[in-house]
Design an enzyme around this catalytic site. Sequence first.
Site, PDB file in Angstrom:
ATOM      1  CG  HIS A 198      -3.723  -2.386  -2.242  1.00  0.00           C
ATOM      2  ND1 HIS A 198      -2.328  -1.510  -1.243  1.00  0.00           N
ATOM      3  CD2 HIS A 198      -3.508  -1.171  -3.122  1.00  0.00           C
ATOM      4  CE1 HIS A 198      -1.671  -1.305  -1.762  1.00  0.00           C
ATOM      5  NE2 HIS A 198      -1.716  -0.775  -2.629  1.00  0.00           N
ATOM      6  CD  GLU A 201      -1.553  -3.999  -3.736  1.00  0.00           C
ATOM      7  OE1 GLU A 201      -2.306  -3.549  -4.192  1.00  0.00           O
ATOM      8  OE2 GLU A 201       0.061  -3.540  -3.792  1.00  0.00           O
TER       9      GLU A 201
END
Length: 275
Positions: free
Chosen positions: A147, A249
């Site tokens: 992420h 991400e």
Amino acid sequence: MIRATTAREKQWRGMAALEIDNEFCRGLILRHGAQVISYCPADASDLLWLSKKCVLEPGQAIRGGIPVCWPWFGKDGNPMHGLARLNDWELVTAEDAPDGSTEVEMAFGGVPELDLTLRVIFGSSLRLDLTTVNRSGKEVRLTQALHSYFAVSDVARIRVEGLEHSPFLNALTGARESEDHSIRFQAETDRVYDESDVTCRIIDPAWRRKIQVAKAGSNSTVVWNPWIDKAHRMTDFGDDEYPEMVCVETGNVGRDAVILAPGSGHTLTAEIALV
Ligand code: TA6
């Protein structure tokens, strides 16, 4: 086992960390979540962003760097984004690679019968290989993401290239959409691009830099900026910080979940570089 001359263990703001300093870059990775917090290529500023209000406590997610979302993404389970980013990992090795980069490997044993390792190569690029091995006798459904929070001059003045024409789920509305141009940001943006293995570039004219995010073993790309109201609602995110960052991400999310047969493995790779 630290055999590297370019890596040293240290306490960073009260957390066990490994500081990297080699000819290509400086970096920082924590034992907490095996979270890469910083990656500064030589003669460049940090490519990663970290909130000034991030919480550095055991059991808490750290707002910035590259959180590891595993063995589920988002609300596929509880807590949000899984267990890996909330717990300490074991430092397996830190070594000087022949090309002058530094290789770090950490392992997380917090889920029985699911072995997880993260190998991070701090070099002219930042490469992360997240490998899961299913040691159980049954099939496992895995959603996951690296992420990554990237530092930008002003999110309203950048664009993200590579995902033009790709279908995405707008997580704010539930609608499936696509665009025929690069992504620009004028409001809260939360998009899950599925069936997408493309390389993305964050184009930042004000800082005269382009950050490339290449990948392998990943069919989902998530693009997120909280904008004003959501930033205000997050206690570990400064009210005035949303212009400073964008998340691009690298994962396998939703319909791109990985089904791991007993005894099988899967590696998710992200490679980040200035281009
Ligand atoms: O980046 C995608 C996302 O799922 C967003 O919906 C937002 O919730 C973000 O992750 C941050 O999640 P966190 O649990 O770290 O606050």
